[in-house]
Design a protein around this motif. Structure first.
Motif, PDB file in Angstrom:
ATOM      1  N   LYS A 180      65.112  -1.150  38.393  1.00 36.76           N
ATOM      2  CA  LYS A 180      63.768  -0.840  38.414  1.00 36.76           C
ATOM      3  C   LYS A 180      63.527  -0.634  36.814  1.00 36.76           C
ATOM      4  O   LYS A 180      62.219  -0.700  36.636  1.00 36.76           O
ATOM      5  CB  LYS A 180      63.225   0.158  39.045  1.00 36.76           C
ATOM      6  N   ILE A 181      64.465  -0.115  36.182  1.00 44.30           N
ATOM      7  CA  ILE A 181      64.405   0.101  34.716  1.00 44.30           C
ATOM      8  C   ILE A 181      63.675  -1.259  33.945  1.00 44.30           C
ATOM      9  O   ILE A 181      63.168  -1.201  32.854  1.00 44.30           O
ATOM     10  CB  ILE A 181      65.633   0.482  34.104  1.00 44.30           C
ATOM     11  N   MET A 182      63.895  -2.275  34.559  1.00 45.38           N
ATOM     12  CA  MET A 182      63.366  -3.429  33.808  1.00 45.38           C
ATOM     13  C   MET A 182      61.928  -3.538  33.650  1.00 45.38           C
ATOM     14  O   MET A 182      61.373  -4.191  33.082  1.00 45.38           O
ATOM     15  CB  MET A 182      63.937  -4.809  34.665  1.00 45.38           C
ATOM     16  N   GLU A 183      61.285  -2.927  34.782  1.00 44.76           N
ATOM     17  CA  GLU A 183      59.780  -2.732  34.797  1.00 44.76           C
ATOM     18  C   GLU A 183      59.279  -2.002  33.516  1.00 44.76           C
ATOM     19  O   GLU A 183      58.108  -2.049  33.204  1.00 44.76           O
ATOM     20  CB  GLU A 183      59.394  -2.182  36.046  1.00 44.76           C
ATOM     21  N   GLU A 184      60.230  -1.380  32.754  1.00 46.96           N
ATOM     22  CA  GLU A 184      59.719  -0.663  31.489  1.00 46.96           C
ATOM     23  C   GLU A 184      59.881  -1.456  30.423  1.00 46.96           C
ATOM     24  O   GLU A 184      59.615  -0.908  29.290  1.00 46.96           O
ATOM     25  CB  GLU A 184      60.763   0.602  31.537  1.00 46.96           C
ATOM     26  N   ARG A 185      60.230  -2.759  30.306  1.00 42.71           N
ATOM     27  CA  ARG A 185      60.359  -3.514  28.992  1.00 42.71           C
ATOM     28  C   ARG A 185      59.185  -3.594  28.354  1.00 42.71           C
ATOM     29  O   ARG A 185      59.067  -3.525  27.127  1.00 42.71           O
ATOM     30  CB  ARG A 185      60.740  -4.888  29.874  1.00 42.71           C
ATOM     31  N   ASP A 186      58.064  -3.878  28.993  1.00 48.50           N
ATOM     32  CA  ASP A 186      56.727  -4.109  28.165  1.00 48.50           C
ATOM     33  C   ASP A 186      56.292  -2.988  27.491  1.00 48.50           C
ATOM     34  O   ASP A 186      55.752  -2.820  26.306  1.00 48.50           O
ATOM     35  CB  ASP A 186      55.691  -4.596  29.022  1.00 48.50           C
ATOM     36  N   PHE A 187      56.481  -1.642  28.254  1.00 49.72           N
ATOM     37  CA  PHE A 187      56.251  -0.513  27.705  1.00 49.72           C
ATOM     38  C   PHE A 187      57.094  -0.126  26.511  1.00 49.72           C
ATOM     39  O   PHE A 187      56.352   0.307  25.375  1.00 49.72           O
ATOM     40  CB  PHE A 187      56.530   0.743  28.761  1.00 49.72           C
ATOM     41  N   ILE A 188      58.368  -0.211  26.531  1.00 52.44           N
ATOM     42  CA  ILE A 188      59.010  -0.022  25.494  1.00 52.44           C
ATOM     43  C   ILE A 188      58.865  -0.955  24.189  1.00 52.44           C
ATOM     44  O   ILE A 188      58.720  -0.459  23.012  1.00 52.44           O
ATOM     45  CB  ILE A 188      60.757  -0.092  25.754  1.00 52.44           C
ATOM     46  N   LEU A 189      58.766  -2.240  24.573  1.00 52.91           N
ATOM     47  CA  LEU A 189      58.401  -3.081  23.440  1.00 52.91           C
ATOM     48  C   LEU A 189      57.133  -2.751  22.490  1.00 52.91           C
ATOM     49  O   LEU A 189      56.834  -2.655  21.413  1.00 52.91           O
ATOM     50  CB  LEU A 189      58.093  -4.535  23.951  1.00 52.91           C
ATOM     51  N   GLY A 190      55.964  -2.070  23.375  1.00 46.56           N
ATOM     52  CA  GLY A 190      54.739  -1.659  22.690  1.00 46.56           C
ATOM     53  C   GLY A 190      54.781  -0.392  21.984  1.00 46.56           C
ATOM     54  O   GLY A 190      54.333  -0.087  20.929  1.00 46.56           O
ATOM     55  N   ILE A 191      55.781   0.626  22.514  1.00 44.36           N
ATOM     56  CA  ILE A 191      55.937   1.910  21.578  1.00 44.36           C
ATOM     57  C   ILE A 191      56.941   1.530  20.545  1.00 44.36           C
ATOM     58  O   ILE A 191      56.703   2.395  19.496  1.00 44.36           O
ATOM     59  CB  ILE A 191      56.404   2.908  22.539  1.00 44.36           C
ATOM     60  N   ILE A 192      57.665   0.665  20.335  1.00 41.01           N
ATOM     61  CA  ILE A 192      58.696   0.395  19.341  1.00 41.01           C
ATOM     62  C   ILE A 192      57.835  -0.547  18.114  1.00 41.01           C
ATOM     63  O   ILE A 192      58.532  -0.510  17.013  1.00 41.01           O
ATOM     64  CB  ILE A 192      60.124   0.234  19.621  1.00 41.01           C
ATOM     65  N   LYS A 193      56.987  -1.166  18.466  1.00 44.91           N
ATOM     66  CA  LYS A 193      56.310  -2.315  17.715  1.00 44.91           C
ATOM     67  C   LYS A 193      55.905  -1.645  16.186  1.00 44.91           C
ATOM     68  O   LYS A 193      56.364  -2.392  15.303  1.00 44.91           O
ATOM     69  CB  LYS A 193      55.445  -3.077  18.422  1.00 44.91           C
ATOM     70  N   PRO A 194      55.222  -0.594  16.457  1.00 43.52           N
ATOM     71  CA  PRO A 194      54.540  -0.067  15.309  1.00 43.52           C
ATOM     72  C   PRO A 194      55.837   0.747  14.242  1.00 43.52           C
ATOM     73  O   PRO A 194      55.464   0.969  13.209  1.00 43.52           O
ATOM     74  CB  PRO A 194      53.562   0.822  15.577  1.00 43.52           C
ATOM     75  N   LEU A 195      56.902   0.991  14.736  1.00 50.75           N
ATOM     76  CA  LEU A 195      57.678   1.706  13.984  1.00 50.75           C
ATOM     77  C   LEU A 195      58.306   0.966  12.789  1.00 50.75           C
ATOM     78  O   LEU A 195      58.991  -0.162  13.215  1.00 50.75           O
ATOM     79  CB  LEU A 195      58.890   2.388  15.018  1.00 50.75           C
ATOM     80  N   GLN A 196      58.508   1.673  11.578  1.00 55.26           N
ATOM     81  CA  GLN A 196      59.287   1.358  10.676  1.00 55.26           C
ATOM     82  C   GLN A 196      60.735   1.040  10.981  1.00 55.26           C
ATOM     83  O   GLN A 196      61.488   2.008  11.585  1.00 55.26           O
ATOM     84  CB  GLN A 196      59.225   1.986   9.409  1.00 55.26           C
ATOM     85  N   LYS A 197      61.457   0.126  10.476  1.00 57.00           N
ATOM     86  CA  LYS A 197      62.677  -0.159  10.807  1.00 57.00           C
ATOM     87  C   LYS A 197      63.630  -0.015   9.709  1.00 57.00           C
ATOM     88  O   LYS A 197      63.338  -0.288   8.613  1.00 57.00           O
ATOM     89  CB  LYS A 197      63.174  -1.603  11.143  1.00 57.00           C
ATOM     90  N   PHE A 198      64.772   0.615  10.033  1.00 58.22           N
ATOM     91  CA  PHE A 198      65.915   0.845   8.974  1.00 58.22           C
ATOM     92  C   PHE A 198      67.328   0.513   9.424  1.00 58.22           C
ATOM     93  O   PHE A 198      67.426  -0.102  10.548  1.00 58.22           O
ATOM     94  CB  PHE A 198      65.967   2.412   8.669  1.00 58.22           C
ATOM     95  N   TRP A 199      68.454   0.445   8.443  1.00 60.69           N
ATOM     96  CA  TRP A 199      69.703   0.262   9.000  1.00 60.69           C
ATOM     97  C   TRP A 199      70.130   1.448   9.914  1.00 60.69           C
ATOM     98  O   TRP A 199      70.273   2.371   9.149  1.00 60.69           O
ATOM     99  CB  TRP A 199      70.594   0.026   7.762  1.00 60.69           C
ATOM    100  N   CYS A 200      70.591   1.415  11.153  1.00 58.18           N
ATOM    101  CA  CYS A 200      70.726   2.628  12.027  1.00 58.18           C
ATOM    102  C   CYS A 200      72.279   2.217  12.502  1.00 58.18           C
ATOM    103  O   CYS A 200      72.756   1.238  12.785  1.00 58.18           O
ATOM    104  CB  CYS A 200      69.734   2.623  13.137  1.00 58.18           C
ATOM    105  N   HIS A 201      72.719   3.530  12.895  1.00 58.69           N
ATOM    106  CA  HIS A 201      74.269   3.489  13.254  1.00 58.69           C
ATOM    107  C   HIS A 201      74.161   2.898  14.788  1.00 58.69           C
ATOM    108  O   HIS A 201      75.035   2.373  15.071  1.00 58.69           O
ATOM    109  CB  HIS A 201      74.717   4.983  13.382  1.00 58.69           C
ATOM    110  N   CYS A 202      73.113   3.346  15.492  1.00 55.02           N
ATOM    111  CA  CYS A 202      73.006   2.738  16.939  1.00 55.02           C
ATOM    112  C   CYS A 202      74.045   3.254  18.018  1.00 55.02           C
ATOM    113  O   CYS A 202      74.074   2.849  19.024  1.00 55.02           O
ATOM    114  CB  CYS A 202      72.843   1.500  16.834  1.00 55.02           C
ATOM    115  N   ASP A 203      75.240   3.968  17.564  1.00 51.17           N
ATOM    116  CA  ASP A 203      75.948   4.557  18.551  1.00 51.17           C
ATOM    117  C   ASP A 203      76.481   6.000  18.020  1.00 51.17           C
ATOM    118  O   ASP A 203      77.642   6.270  18.034  1.00 51.17           O
ATOM    119  CB  ASP A 203      77.305   3.850  18.757  1.00 51.17           C
ATOM    120  N   LEU A 204      75.476   6.749  17.515  1.00 51.21           N
ATOM    121  CA  LEU A 204      75.638   8.182  16.999  1.00 51.21           C
ATOM    122  C   LEU A 204      75.950   9.093  18.116  1.00 51.21           C
ATOM    123  O   LEU A 204      75.061   9.375  18.779  1.00 51.21           O
ATOM    124  CB  LEU A 204      74.523   8.443  15.943  1.00 51.21           C
ATOM    125  N   HIS A 205      77.195   9.582  18.085  1.00 55.54           N
ATOM    126  CA  HIS A 205      77.319  10.544  18.985  1.00 55.54           C
ATOM    127  C   HIS A 205      78.603  11.563  18.185  1.00 55.54           C
ATOM    128  O   HIS A 205      79.020  10.964  17.348  1.00 55.54           O
ATOM    129  CB  HIS A 205      77.846  10.324  20.467  1.00 55.54           C
TER     130      HIS A 205
END
Length: 378
Positions: A180-205
């Motif tokens: 059911k997480i697939m139903e969240e796809r459009d919501f996520i696309l909407g909230i990340i669209k305005p954000l400024q993008k940078f070079w990120c690690h993407c597996d930071l732990h």
């Protein structure tokens, strides 16, 4: 060294300082490869006649090779000695180790981390990576390429799981739930669209950074997932990944019960923002006679002397706070899908992939509620 070793002895002798006279019998290596050493080999190599140890990395994927080389070119991560595809030789980070959960939550440690992370986020994005958003394969259902996107693979795997005879009813229920997480796809696309993008690690732990407890220096490592994304994802992933751990009994994971409280979370984000606004702010702590862990919002005026800086700090702090919550949403979404894709069957599930996927699924909706409570309708 083994006769069939993938390590080029002559290359080591030619490029590593102090290794020119090294004999083959004096060179020793330890395989550190997490993945297939044939495609992503990583070795710690030492020579008895020199104090300098190195890591020897051999990668067959040129894009992955560039991701590992990229930070070092910008003064971040282990120092590079030799870099020519497919071989990357770097100094081994001596005297440092994984900090552990109890240390990564200490302000002095994560402040040292943020000193490096901000520099990482401010790297100019190379043209070959500029159009490759980290989460795109997990948000895309159609593709112009022959290969399926990660979301398409996830959809197929969850659907087919219901007809598998080797799965228990509980495992099938897990697949049905997380699907059911697939139903969240459009919501996520909407909230990340305005954000400024940078070079990120993407597996930071905490296992992807090394901490020297004597110097309090943090070194970022393991850059294979680095990509274009937003800053808050790295911050959120770092904290959300301390909330679970691997154990010996199936389902192989447990909730650690470790969660940073609201006051510590505010300090966490505040210190990152300070590094973003003024890389030299820590030098003022001694004259103020305060420690990193004692920094409170009322100290900002002393730390940032110019009014323009303070105004920019407040604006950026609000941006980071929102990005962080969106980052918790995206991190939970990503790890739900990723863990499902790793699961094959009970016998080979040494990680507890389905259990972690279920945990991340629940974390997703907790983060989404927080987003609505904090930012929607206000």
């Amino acid at each position: 060294m083994e006769k069939n070793s993938p390590i080029d002895f002559d290359l080591l002798r030619n490029v590593v300082p102090g290794w020119k006279e090294a004999k083959d019998s004096e060179i020793e290596s330890t395989n550190l490869s997490v993945f297939d050493p044939e495609t992503a080999g990583l070795y710690r190599v030492t020579y008895k006649g020199a104090s300098l140890a190195v890591t020897y990395r051999k990668l067959v994927n040129e894009e992955l090779f560039k991701k590992y080389r990229y930070p070092s070119e910008n003064g971040i991560g282990p120092k590079t000695i030799y870099s020519k595809f497919p071989i990357l030789i770097q100094e081994f980070v001596e005297g440092a180790g994984v900090p552990g959960i109890e240390n990564i939550l200490k302000p002095k440690v994560y402040s040292s981390l943020f000193r490096e992370l901000v520099k990482f986020h401010q790297i100019s994005i190379a043209p070959e990576f500029s159009d490759k958003d980290f989460l795109t394969p997990y948000l895309t259902l159609s593709s112009d390429e022959k290969s399926q996107t990660e979301l398409m693979k996830f959809d197929k795997k969850c659907t087919e799981a219901q007809n598998r005879s080797d799965l228990t009813a509980e495992e099938k229920a897990h697949f049905s739930k997380v699907h059911k997480i697939m139903e969240e796809r459009d919501f996520i696309l909407g909230i990340i669209k305005p954000l400024q993008k940078f070079w990120c690690h993407c597996d930071l732990h905490e296992s992807n950074l090394l901490w020297n407890s004597t110097t309090n220096k943090v070194t970022l490592i393991d850059f294979e997932d680095s990509a274009v994304f937003f800053r808050g994802f790295d911050l959120a992933n770092l904290l959300s990944e301390i909330e679970w751990d691997i154990i010996d009994e199936y389902p192989k994971f447990k909730k650690t019960g470790v969660k940073i409280n609201e006051e510590d979370e505010r300090r966490f984000l505040m210190i990152y923002t300070l590094h973003w606004i003024d890389p030299e702010w820590e030098s003022k702590l001694a004259t103020m006679s305060i420690k990193t862990e004692d920094i409170t919002p009322d100290k900002i005026e002393e730390l940032l002397g110019e009014e323009r800086q303070r105004e920019l700090f407040e604006k950026t702090k609000e941006e980071i706070a929102k990005e962080y919550v969106i980052g918790r949403i995206c991190s939970s979404y990503f790890w739900t899908i990723w863990n499902v894709l790793q699961f094959e069957n009970y016998e080979t599930d040494e990680w507890g992939f389905l259990g972690v996927a279920n945990f991340k699924f629940e974390s997703y909706f907790e983060a989404k509620k927080r987003y609505y409570d904090s930012f929607v309708g206000k």
